[in-house]
Structure formats: structure tokens, C-alpha cells
Design a protein around this motif. Structure first.
Motif, PDB file in Angstrom:
ATOM      1  N   GLY A   9      41.285  42.376  45.527  1.00  0.00           N
ATOM      2  CA  GLY A   9      41.567  41.743  46.812  1.00  0.00           C
ATOM      3  C   GLY A   9      40.436  40.858  47.282  1.00  0.00           C
ATOM      4  O   GLY A   9      40.661  39.754  47.805  1.00  0.00           O
ATOM      5  N   ALA A  10      39.193  41.329  47.091  1.00  0.00           N
ATOM      6  CA  ALA A  10      38.039  40.533  47.513  1.00  0.00           C
ATOM      7  C   ALA A  10      37.954  39.232  46.715  1.00  0.00           C
ATOM      8  O   ALA A  10      37.685  38.153  47.269  1.00  0.00           O
ATOM      9  N   PHE A  11      38.172  39.315  45.403  1.00  0.00           N
ATOM     10  CA  PHE A  11      38.124  38.111  44.571  1.00  0.00           C
ATOM     11  C   PHE A  11      39.225  37.132  44.970  1.00  0.00           C
ATOM     12  O   PHE A  11      38.981  35.923  45.087  1.00  0.00           O
ATOM     13  N   SER A  12      40.452  37.627  45.173  1.00  0.00           N
ATOM     14  CA  SER A  12      41.577  36.748  45.518  1.00  0.00           C
ATOM     15  C   SER A  12      41.350  36.055  46.845  1.00  0.00           C
ATOM     16  O   SER A  12      41.722  34.881  47.018  1.00  0.00           O
ATOM     17  N   ALA A  13      40.750  36.754  47.799  1.00  0.00           N
ATOM     18  CA  ALA A  13      40.482  36.144  49.098  1.00  0.00           C
ATOM     19  C   ALA A  13      39.343  35.131  49.008  1.00  0.00           C
ATOM     20  O   ALA A  13      39.407  34.047  49.601  1.00  0.00           O
ATOM     21  N   ARG A  14      38.317  35.472  48.231  1.00  0.00           N
ATOM     22  CA  ARG A  14      37.150  34.590  48.126  1.00  0.00           C
ATOM     23  C   ARG A  14      37.472  33.338  47.311  1.00  0.00           C
ATOM     24  O   ARG A  14      37.038  32.241  47.647  1.00  0.00           O
ATOM     25  N   ARG A  15      38.241  33.510  46.224  1.00  0.00           N
ATOM     26  CA  ARG A  15      38.599  32.386  45.360  1.00  0.00           C
ATOM     27  C   ARG A  15      40.056  31.992  45.579  1.00  0.00           C
ATOM     28  O   ARG A  15      40.818  31.800  44.638  1.00  0.00           O
ATOM     29  N   ARG A  16      40.425  31.874  46.829  1.00  0.00           N
ATOM     30  CA  ARG A  16      41.847  31.668  47.166  1.00  0.00           C
ATOM     31  C   ARG A  16      42.448  30.441  46.504  1.00  0.00           C
ATOM     32  O   ARG A  16      43.568  30.484  45.991  1.00  0.00           O
ATOM     33  N   TRP A  17      41.720  29.327  46.518  1.00  0.00           N
ATOM     34  CA  TRP A  17      42.291  28.100  45.954  1.00  0.00           C
ATOM     35  C   TRP A  17      42.439  28.202  44.437  1.00  0.00           C
ATOM     36  O   TRP A  17      43.402  27.672  43.867  1.00  0.00           O
ATOM     37  N   LEU A 263      41.160  42.031  54.227  1.00  0.00           N
ATOM     38  CA  LEU A 263      41.928  41.716  53.025  1.00  0.00           C
ATOM     39  C   LEU A 263      41.563  42.592  51.827  1.00  0.00           C
ATOM     40  O   LEU A 263      42.466  43.150  51.176  1.00  0.00           O
ATOM     41  N   PRO A 264      40.283  42.752  51.485  1.00  0.00           N
ATOM     42  CA  PRO A 264      39.983  43.642  50.354  1.00  0.00           C
ATOM     43  C   PRO A 264      40.454  45.075  50.603  1.00  0.00           C
ATOM     44  O   PRO A 264      40.953  45.735  49.682  1.00  0.00           O
ATOM     45  N   LEU A 265      40.314  45.552  51.842  1.00  0.00           N
ATOM     46  CA  LEU A 265      40.742  46.911  52.153  1.00  0.00           C
ATOM     47  C   LEU A 265      42.262  47.037  52.073  1.00  0.00           C
ATOM     48  O   LEU A 265      42.787  48.060  51.605  1.00  0.00           O
ATOM     49  N   ALA A 266      42.975  45.997  52.505  1.00  0.00           N
ATOM     50  CA  ALA A 266      44.442  46.036  52.435  1.00  0.00           C
ATOM     51  C   ALA A 266      44.920  46.132  50.994  1.00  0.00           C
ATOM     52  O   ALA A 266      45.843  46.895  50.681  1.00  0.00           O
ATOM     53  N   VAL A 267      44.288  45.369  50.107  1.00  0.00           N
ATOM     54  CA  VAL A 267      44.667  45.436  48.693  1.00  0.00           C
ATOM     55  C   VAL A 267      44.195  46.744  48.075  1.00  0.00           C
ATOM     56  O   VAL A 267      44.885  47.338  47.234  1.00  0.00           O
ATOM     57  N   GLY A 268      43.025  47.231  48.500  1.00  0.00           N
ATOM     58  CA  GLY A 268      42.521  48.482  47.956  1.00  0.00           C
ATOM     59  C   GLY A 268      43.362  49.683  48.338  1.00  0.00           C
ATOM     60  O   GLY A 268      43.402  50.674  47.595  1.00  0.00           O
ATOM     61  N   SER A 314      51.894  39.908  44.180  1.00  0.00           N
ATOM     62  CA  SER A 314      51.579  40.574  45.449  1.00  0.00           C
ATOM     63  C   SER A 314      50.108  40.972  45.529  1.00  0.00           C
ATOM     64  O   SER A 314      49.521  40.967  46.617  1.00  0.00           O
ATOM     65  N   LEU A 315      49.488  41.306  44.397  1.00  0.00           N
ATOM     66  CA  LEU A 315      48.095  41.750  44.403  1.00  0.00           C
ATOM     67  C   LEU A 315      47.090  40.604  44.373  1.00  0.00           C
ATOM     68  O   LEU A 315      45.916  40.819  44.678  1.00  0.00           O
ATOM     69  N   THR A 316      47.529  39.402  44.022  1.00  0.00           N
ATOM     70  CA  THR A 316      46.593  38.273  43.905  1.00  0.00           C
ATOM     71  C   THR A 316      46.983  37.096  44.797  1.00  0.00           C
ATOM     72  O   THR A 316      46.193  36.656  45.636  1.00  0.00           O
ATOM     73  N   LEU A 317      48.207  36.594  44.631  1.00  0.00           N
ATOM     74  CA  LEU A 317      48.611  35.428  45.420  1.00  0.00           C
ATOM     75  C   LEU A 317      48.764  35.767  46.893  1.00  0.00           C
ATOM     76  O   LEU A 317      48.376  34.972  47.762  1.00  0.00           O
ATOM     77  N   THR A 318      49.330  36.931  47.193  1.00  0.00           N
ATOM     78  CA  THR A 318      49.522  37.299  48.604  1.00  0.00           C
ATOM     79  C   THR A 318      48.201  37.351  49.363  1.00  0.00           C
ATOM     80  O   THR A 318      48.084  36.747  50.440  1.00  0.00           O
ATOM     81  N   PRO A 319      47.151  38.048  48.868  1.00  0.00           N
ATOM     82  CA  PRO A 319      45.884  38.011  49.608  1.00  0.00           C
ATOM     83  C   PRO A 319      45.258  36.618  49.662  1.00  0.00           C
ATOM     84  O   PRO A 319      44.585  36.282  50.643  1.00  0.00           O
ATOM     85  N   ALA A 320      45.479  35.791  48.636  1.00  0.00           N
ATOM     86  CA  ALA A 320      44.953  34.424  48.686  1.00  0.00           C
ATOM     87  C   ALA A 320      45.617  33.634  49.813  1.00  0.00           C
ATOM     88  O   ALA A 320      44.948  32.912  50.563  1.00  0.00           O
ATOM     89  N   LEU A 321      46.944  33.778  49.932  1.00  0.00           N
ATOM     90  CA  LEU A 321      47.657  33.098  51.020  1.00  0.00           C
ATOM     91  C   LEU A 321      47.264  33.655  52.381  1.00  0.00           C
ATOM     92  O   LEU A 321      47.132  32.913  53.366  1.00  0.00           O
ATOM     93  N   LEU A 322      47.059  34.964  52.455  1.00  0.00           N
ATOM     94  CA  LEU A 322      46.640  35.581  53.716  1.00  0.00           C
ATOM     95  C   LEU A 322      45.251  35.094  54.118  1.00  0.00           C
ATOM     96  O   LEU A 322      44.964  34.922  55.312  1.00  0.00           O
TER      97      LEU A 322
END
Length: 723
Positions: A9-17, A263-268, A314-322
């Protein structure tokens, strides 16, 4: 597991693009591969290892007839007979059919009366269309259908069976299901951005998985039913899995957490639950391979792949969009309340319901059992079969041709059988005559005739009195295979029954025979998985048994509607027929996964609060209130998607979608929302008991994310929405 998901979750949020770009590239590549490499799907359903199929291949090799043939049926208006003018029209149609690419010959029954293509009342007849190859190509089917349409007139009805023009076209429009899902999400979240996230993620995942499945036809031959379940399930779980993560993230934002922390906690937390929920569905679907039936294995693996892609999205694209949306996933009113330090929780409906259940758990338990038992009762009369032209909608040319043949030549004309008799030496004419006579005298036979003699083998064509989907035809096939019949014949030949109808009967029997093994494996897997998740014995046992209750109700209602025809007009049942032989197996696999999803997202909250030193009764109430709203929303989305399959699907997918929709209704609202809290209340503290020796060897999967160091008061991953 929770720590690993936290890092995802942390990676997907940090590297969203980067994540968003990667999914766009995957989608484009999948679409391009489908366009460049996909091949037509195989419309036939075959099973290796069946004696009837081996016999059919032997008959075609020995007596010919390996190339396919179909029938074009014609009929005069009711109350009249075919005239000389009709005969000329049929002759012209026969000539036109013979000119179609892929057709080797079209037999006109007027010019060749020995072919037997005219009914005794001379109102109905058929043209036998012989094809160049063993399979019907799309070009040939379109050419035959064009000739049929051109030949129709007020004086002559002309229709064609699927053996001449292929299967009836089916619809795959998922728009109504998507619209309903959007409405449910808007009501659940109250924010357009939050409602759009699960839909957008699900559509990206669905587009990637389905186009990749079609692209795979370049390497493997797929049956036409393989992508249908993947389409329905990929959309449904794609929305649901993203919904759980968006829900958790919104709940944490409303509790004052920043988007970067949330975001990382939500995915975790929610993401870990999604991972195990998806794993149950994937394993159940992949488990269809246990039955060793090619088309069923393809359907299961295709759907499992769609679920796998939905999980990854859901585990990668969703947190990136969020991460892009920031705080806009909650409403402006909620943001204003947060700025003022106000928090407003609304769980009145869930609180009132769980309070009522816990006041009278025995009453709600018994009421749930009675409801499920009534719904499941028809399952005792369940019969299996495979679809044929008689189960197509009455508006299709295939169904009209089927009905005309049954009217003019008898119901059995749509399901002829072949009996291959093998003697120790070449049979005499007398032995051949006795064989045909004895078979003709068998109960359930309308007509029998010698169809071939070669060496030590005799072939007898048999027309049953009953149709291919009738129980009488199944009984007849078994009667013809009885050893007593062969022993009563001169020369005691070995009798083998084949023909497409016999093959369909054998496939249905094979599926029914493998069903207990598959169901047993699924129930055992459910129990073992839940032991690891809940660290309990009674809760997993309850989960496995409650799944069987939902399954029974699902199949029982489907039998009543699709097999018996009760309220069939409301659901497009035309006509009632035995259930598809592979329907129970598919429903078991899918419903098991979804049932365990709801169990996990609801009961893990109860366990979490019990572990955090709440009393057993209070933990049930708190966990139920936190999870109920999102589980209901997820169930409504599933019901909408599968319900759309009932409306838009063909004769194959409609009963499957109906059974799944009914199963979700019963499982979510009768079992999970009523039976489960009632049973948990009756269990009390004993619900969470696990022997010490077992506790030491059962792995700790940490679905609740306790290893992430959350506060005790932290909400459950599927907390109800804060309004």
C-alpha cells in the motif's frame, strides 16, 4: 502478511503515477493481443474418457458420417398441408443451401422421399444439410441462415436447428449491473469520488483479464462458456474488493488520520482480508479441475484468473487512485465536521438488528433454519442435463425448429440414439432382424431400424418416445445398456449406446458423480482456512455448515424456477428443463468463495474486539455494527451483477447467474446477518476456543493487522461508513 500488505500500500501510494501507468500499459497490451491473436471459441462441450464418446468415434470411423450435418425445418400453416407450390419452394431452398460455402449436399425430401424428411401428416418436413467438415464454420452458418430467412413466406415457415446455423446469439451487456453498482456505492459512501473508485478499478481489472483470456485462444482452444463466468465474477469481485479498501481508508480519514498514514494501513488491514478472501475464491474455482472435465476446468481457471487480476488491481491501483484523490473521498460535510473536531457515527439500523437477534437468539436461529429449509426443499428433485435447442428461448429459430420437429416427428426425433452391437463373428440376417426387433420392443422406443452392417458390427438407429431432456430418455439409455438385453439376443453381442443425446446423458452423470468429492474438498478447505483465520474450532465449523445451508437454498430455488417452472415467466424460463449438469459445481465454487468473504469481513471484527478484551456478547454486537453496512453493500452489488446476468445472459449463463444471485441473497441476509450472530451469541466464549496444542501449530495469518501496532480502539477494516 499484514506488514507485507502495508508495504504494498505504501509503495502504490508513493509511486501512484507509475502504478497507474503500469495498469494502463497492461490493459492496452491485453487489448492489442486480443485483436491480433484471438481465435473463435469452440461451441462444443466434450469430455474425454467416456465410453459413449469412444463408441461414437468408432461408429463414425466404421460406418461413415464423420462430417457434420444439420436440419432446416419447414412447415405449412397450422390446419393445412404442404402443397405443390411449397414443394417448389423447398426445392429452390435446397438448391440455394447446396451452394453455400461449406455445404456438400442438401437433401430435398420431396425429390428423395426415402430420406424420410416428411412427417406423416405432410404438414412438416426437413432438409438434411450435409457439411464438408466435422465442424460448422461461422461462414457456413451465416450462409445457411441467410437462405432460411429468404425462403420464409406467409405460406411456408422455415427454421433451422443449431446443427445448421450454430447456437443462438447471446448478450453480454453489463451496463445495467454497473449502473446498479454505482447507485449502491453512492448511497454507501455519499461521495462521487469514493463511489467511482471501486468501479474504475474493477473495469480496468475486468478489461485486462477478459481481453487476456481471449488473447489466450491463440495458444489453447477455449470453449464458448469459458469467459462467461469470468465476465460476471471479475466485475463483481473487482468492485467488492476495492470497496473494502476504500471503505477502510474513508473510515480512517474520518477518524482524523492523514491520507499518507491511512493508505498503507488500509491496504495492510483491509487488503490482507481481501487477499485471503480472493484466495478462497481462486482456490475454489481452480478446484474445478478436480472433476477432470476440460470445459469445466477452462471455465474455472478463466474465472480464477479474472479474480486474481481483480485482487491485484484492488491492492495496487485502488490505493494509487486514492492517493490522487486525497481527502476528496469523503464528503465536504464530513471534511467540515473534521475541521471542527466533530465525529458523528450512525449505526442505528445495524445496532437495532443485532440487539434484537441477541435478545432472542434461539428464535432467530430457528427462523433462519426454517427459511433455508423451505427454500432448499426442491433440491431433492434436482435433475441434470445439458442444454439443447429445446432449452433455447422460444423466439429463436433453433427453438422453433426443435418444436416443429417434435410436433411432426415426435419428441424423440430431436434426440436420436445409436446402438452398436459387436458380435464374435459376422452376424446373420436373422440375428440382425432379432436385434432390431428386440430394441424396437424396448420400453420407451418409438422406432428402430438397421442403419449399418460391417464385419462383426451392426448399427441400429433408435428414436425414443421422449425428448432429449426428458427422464424417460435417460431410463431408455440405461435399459439399452443392461446386460440382460444383450444376453437375450442370439449371439450375445456387446451393446454400446451412443449418439449426442447419450453423450450428454453420460456427461451429466459424470458431473453428478464427481460433485460429492468436490463439495467435500470445498467444505474441508473452508474449515481449515477458517481455523487459521479465526483461531477457533466452532466458528470454522459454523462457517462450513452455514455455507452448505446457503448452497442448498440456492440450488433449491433454482430447481423450482428453472426445472419446475415456478414463476419461470419472471426470469425468462422458456421452457423448464433439467438444470445444466455443471451448474451445481460452478455454484459451489463461486458461492463458497463469496460466502467465506462475507464470513471473514463480518466475523473478524467480532474476533478482534473479543481479543481486545470485550465480552463475547459485546464483541459480537460491536463487530456486527462495524461490518454490516459494507457487507450489505457488497452483497447488493453482487446481486445486481448476477441479476443482470439473469436478464442479459443466454440459456447457459442465465440459470447460473440466477443461482448465484439467490445464493448471495440467502447467504448475506439470512445466514450472515441473522443465523451467524444468533449462533455466535449462543456459543458465547466457547466460539473462540482452540486447544493449546492446535494453537501452537496453526499459523497466525494476522488478518486483523495486529502486527501493525494499531490502537486498541482502531476500527475494523470493513467498518460501516461514518455519515
Amino acid at each position: 502478511m499484514a506488514k507485507w500488505m502495508y508495504r504494498v500500500g505504501a509503495f502504490s501510494a508513493r509511486r501512484r503515477w507509475w502504478v497507474i501507468a503500469a495498469w494502463i500499459v497492461l490493459l492496452v497490451v491485453a487489448i492489442a493481443s486480443m485483436v491480433a491473436f484471438s481465435k473463435p471459441l469452440d461451441g462444443s462441450i466434450t469430455v474425454k474418457g467416456l465410453q459413449s464418446i469412444t463408441t461414437l468415434d468408432s461408429v463414425q470411423k466404421t460406418f461413415g458420417g464423420g462430417n457434420a450435418e444439420g436440419r432446416v425445418v419447414f412447415a405449412a400453416p397450422k390446419g393445412s398441408t404442404l402443397t405443390a407450390a411449397d414443394a417448389r419452394s423447398v426445392a429452390a431452398l435446397s438448391s440455394k443451401l447446396a451452394e453455400v460455402h461449406g455445404v456438400s449436399r442438401a437433401i430435398d425430401p420431396f425429390s428423395q422421399p426415402k430420406a424420410g424428411g416428411l412427417a406423416p401428416d405432410r404438414r412438416i418436413g426437413y432438409i438434411t444439410v450435409q457439411l464438408d467438415s466435422a465442424t460448422l464454420s461461422g461462414t457456413t452458418a451465416r450462409g445457411i441462415l441467410s437462405a432460411v430467412v429468404d425462403a420464409r413466406s406467409p405460406q411456408l415457415e422455415v427454421e433451422a436447428g443449431s446443427d445448421a446455423v450454430g447456437q443462438a446469439a447471446s448478450s453480454s451487456n453489463q451496463l445495467p449491473g454497473i449502473v446498479l453498482a454505482l447507485i449502491v456505492l453512492l448511497i454507501t459512501f455519499g461521495a462521487t469520488v469514493a463511489a467511482g473508485m471501486p468501479l474504475l478499478s474493477a473495469l480496468v481489472g475486468l478489461g485486462t483479464s477478459i481481453t487476456a483470456i481471449y488473447a489466450a485462444t491463440s495458444f489453447v482452444s477455449l470453449t464458448s462458456v469459458a469467459p462467461t463466468l469470468a465476465l460476471l465474477l471479475g466485475l463483481a469481485v473487482g468492485i467488492d474488493y476495492s470497496l473494502f479498501i476504500v471503505s477502510r481508508h474513508r473510515r480512517q480519514l474520518l477518524d482524523g488520520m492523514s491520507p499518507e498514514e491511512s493508505l498503507p494501513l488500509a491496504v495492510g488491514t483491509a487488503g490482507t482480508a481481501v487477499f485471503f478472501a480472493a484466495a478462497t475464491v481462486i482456490i475454489a474455482l481452480a478446484g474445478l479441475a478436480v472433476e477432470n472435465l476440460g470445459f469445466l476446468t477452462q471455465m474455472g481457471l478463466a474465472a480464477a484468473f479474472a479474480v486474481f487480476v481483480a485482487m491485484l488491481v484492488s491492492l495496487t491501483l485502488t490505493p494509487a487512485l486514492l492517493a490522487l484523490a486525497g481527502s476528496r473521498v469523503i464528503t465536504r460535510r464530513a471534511r467540515r465536521r473534521l475541521a471542527l473536531g466533530e465525529v458523528k457515527r450512525s449505526r442505528r439500523i445495524a445496532a437495532g438488528w443485532i440487539a434484537a437477534v441477541q435478545r432472542r437468539p434461539v428464535v432467530f436461529f430457528l427462523a433462519s433454519i426454517v427459511v433455508v429449509a423451505v427454500l432448499a426443499a426442491p433440491v431433492m428433485g434436482m435433475r441434470f442435463g445439458l442444454g439443447n435447442d429445446g432449452t433455447q428461448p422460444s423466439t429463436t429459430t433453433q427453438r422453433k425448429a426443435y418444436d416443429l420437429l417434435a410436433e411432426g416427428f415426435g419428441a424423440g426425433s430431436n434426440g436420436p440414439l445409436e446402438v452398436l452391437a459387436t458380435y464374435r463373428q459376422a452376424p446373420t440376417q436373422a440375428e440382425a432382424g432379432v436385434l432390431a426387433q428386440r430394441i424396437g420392443n424396448t420400453k420407451g422406443v418409438s422406432e428402430s431400424r438397421l442403419a449399418g452392417l460391417k464385419g462383426d458390427q451392426l448399427l441400429v438407429a433408435v428414436i425414443p418416445k421422449s425428448g432429449p431432456s426428458d427422464a424417460g430418455t435417460v431410463t431408455l439409455v440405461h435399459s439399452l445398456r443392461e446386460a440382460s438385453l444383450a444376453r437375450s439376443l442370439p449371439g450375445s453381442p456387446r451393446l454400446e449406446v451412443t449418439g449426442q443425446t447419450a453423450v450428454d446423458i453420460d456427461i451429466s452423470a459424470r458431473l453428478a458423480g464427481a460433485l460429492p468429492l468436490y463439495l467435500g474438498l470445498i467444505a474441508l478447505f473452508a474449515f481449515l482456512l477458517m481455523v487459521a483465520v479465526f483461531r477457533s474450532l466452532l466458528v470454522p465449523l459454523k462457517a462450513a455448515v452455514s455455507f452448505l445451508l446457503s448452497l442448498g437454498a440456492s440450488l433449491g430455488v433454482t430447481v423450482a424456477v428453472f426445472q419446475w417452472g415456478w414463476l419461470g415467466g419472471l426470469f425468462g424460463v422458456d421452457p423448464p428443463a433439467p438444470l445444466l449438469a455443471f451448474l451445481p459445481t460452478i455454484v459451489i465454487g463461486v458461492l463458497f468463495g463469496l460466502s467465506m468473504d462475507y464470513e471473514m469481513f463480518l466475523v473478524t471484527g467480532m474476533r478482534e474486539h473479543f481479543v481486545h478484551h470485550e465480552g463475547a456478547r459485546e464483541a459480537i454486537s460491536t463487530g456486527f455494527q462495524q461490518g454490516a453496512k459494507v457487507v450489505v453493500a457488497a452483497a447488493l452489488i453482487m446481486i445486481g451483477v448476477f441479476g443482470n446476468g439473469v436478464v442479459e445472459g443466454d440459456s447457459t449463463i442465465r440459470p447460473i447467474a440466477f443461482a448465484l444471485a439467490v445464493g448471495i441473497v440467502v447467504d448475506a441476509f439470512v445466514v450472515r446477518m441473522t443465523l451467524v450472530p444468533a449462533v455466535m451469541t449462543l456459543f458465547g466464549k466457547a466460539a473462540w476456543w482452540l486447544p493449546r496444542w492446535l494453537d501452537r501449530i496453526v499459523p497466525n495469518v494476522d488478518v486483523e493487522g495486529s502486527s501493525l501496532g494499531r490502537p486498541v480502539e482502531a476500527p475494523h477494516p470493513v467498518d460501516a461508513m461514518v455519515q
